[in-house]
Scaffold this active site. Sequence first.
Site, short mmCIF file in Angstrom:
data_model
loop_
_atom_site.label_atom_id
_atom_site.label_comp_id
_atom_site.label_asym_id
_atom_site.label_seq_id
_atom_site.Cartn_x
_atom_site.Cartn_y
_atom_site.Cartn_z
N TRP A 1 0.84 -1.20 0.00
CA TRP A 1 0.00 0.00 0.00
C TRP A 1 0.87 1.24 0.00
CZ3 TRP A 1 -3.02 0.84 5.28
CH2 TRP A 1 -2.19 0.51 6.36
N ASN A 2 0.23 2.39 -0.34
CA ASN A 2 0.95 3.65 -0.50
C ASN A 2 0.21 4.77 0.20
OD1 ASN A 2 2.87 2.64 -2.65
ND2 ASN A 2 0.93 2.34 -3.72
N ASP B 1 -14.33 20.05 -10.95
CA ASP B 1 -14.38 21.37 -10.32
C ASP B 1 -15.79 21.58 -9.76
OD1 ASP B 1 -11.80 21.95 -11.28
OD2 ASP B 1 -12.47 23.46 -12.72
N HIS C 1 -14.58 29.32 -15.27
CA HIS C 1 -14.68 29.22 -13.82
C HIS C 1 -15.69 30.23 -13.27
CE1 HIS C 1 -10.88 27.04 -14.38
NE2 HIS C 1 -11.09 26.52 -13.19
N HIS D 1 -9.82 15.85 -13.26
CA HIS D 1 -10.48 16.23 -12.02
C HIS D 1 -11.79 16.98 -12.23
CE1 HIS D 1 -8.18 20.00 -12.71
NE2 HIS D 1 -9.16 20.58 -12.04
N HIS E 1 -6.97 19.71 -7.50
CA HIS E 1 -7.13 19.93 -8.94
C HIS E 1 -5.95 19.32 -9.70
CE1 HIS E 1 -10.61 22.70 -8.41
NE2 HIS E 1 -10.10 22.66 -7.19
N HIS F 1 -15.39 26.09 -5.82
CA HIS F 1 -14.01 26.38 -6.25
C HIS F 1 -13.83 27.87 -6.56
CE1 HIS F 1 -10.17 26.08 -8.16
NE2 HIS F 1 -10.60 26.03 -9.40
C1 23J Z 1 -6.98 27.81 -9.44
C2 23J Z 1 -6.85 29.07 -9.96
C3 23J Z 1 -7.03 29.29 -11.29
C4 23J Z 1 -7.39 28.23 -12.11
C5 23J Z 1 -7.54 26.94 -11.60
C6 23J Z 1 -7.33 26.74 -10.27
C7 23J Z 1 -7.95 25.81 -12.47
O1 23J Z 1 -7.90 25.86 -13.67
C8 23J Z 1 -8.53 24.58 -11.91
O2 23J Z 1 -7.95 23.50 -11.98
O3 23J Z 1 -9.67 24.66 -11.43
S1 23J Z 1 -7.65 28.54 -13.80
MN MN Z 2 -9.86 22.55 -11.40
#
Ligand code: 23J
Ligand code: MN
Length: 260
Positions: A63-64, A77, A210, A75, A71, A81
């Site tokens: 195991w690890n 979001d 985002h 992944h 992120h 976030h």
């Molecule tokens: C944090 C800040 C800016 C960005 C991101 C994360 C991502 O692209 C992400 O993986 O959600 S642009």
């Molecule tokens: Mn992300």
Amino acid sequence: MDDGILARLAGALISGEIRVIDLSQPLDDGTAVIQLPPEFGKSKPFLLEEISKYDSRGPAWYWNNISCGEHTGTHFDAPIHWVTGKDYPENATDTIPVQKFLAPACVVDVSQEASASSDFLLTREHIERWEKKHGRIEAGSWVLMRTDWSKRKSAEAFLNIKVDGSHVPGPHPELVPFLAKERQVIGWGSEGVGTDAGQAFLFDPPFPCHTIMHGNNRFGLASLMNLDQLPAKGALLITPPLKIVNGSGSPCRVLALVSH
Ligand code: 23J
Ligand code: MN
């Protein structure tokens, strides 16, 4: 005999009439992680540390320990976030209703355009052309941008960072509100390291995917691969993030059910 819908689904999975496509990148210490300007906090890369491997530390077991940013690699979001999504109820990895982790996908193939320009932006006009061919994007669908960007295997080529920042295709800032409001999509998925284009820090608003997707309580999927194995319409995505309490996202084994 039970010929209910789930029994038919199970039968189709066993017979191979429905195939399962893995849309996730392998996770190891070489997995590309988003690089923000140095004034911002940093995401840890994926790290695997062996605890034991059938040895003095554990004679019968392997195991690890793992560590990484939320992120990292392929992944999910969550709306929490982004600051625009912070006040929705049920906006984090542990509270999003699980029903939302199964949803149909529309796949927009712009691999030719993206191979011609690493700053290619998917526009509303492209989507309207897609809809003429495949029908209107149904509410609750994912829109996945197929660029074949995931075929760039080295982190350097995948991140594509130049002196003026990263150059990776993504959604045009005017497309995102159209998809969120006029099509009521569940979210947006990209093959790049994040859901936004590499140069999206310069857009108005900055990071429109985002800002606007999460500002409408919608989701993101980043670092997808194998989108070239999906039909334009008809795949069903399975996208559950880890149940991190108050998590902003998590690595995700994104699967697609495809009937053939
Ligand atoms: C944090 C800040 C800016 C960005 C991101 C994360 C991502 O692209 C992400 O993986 O959600 S642009
Ligand atoms: Mn992300």
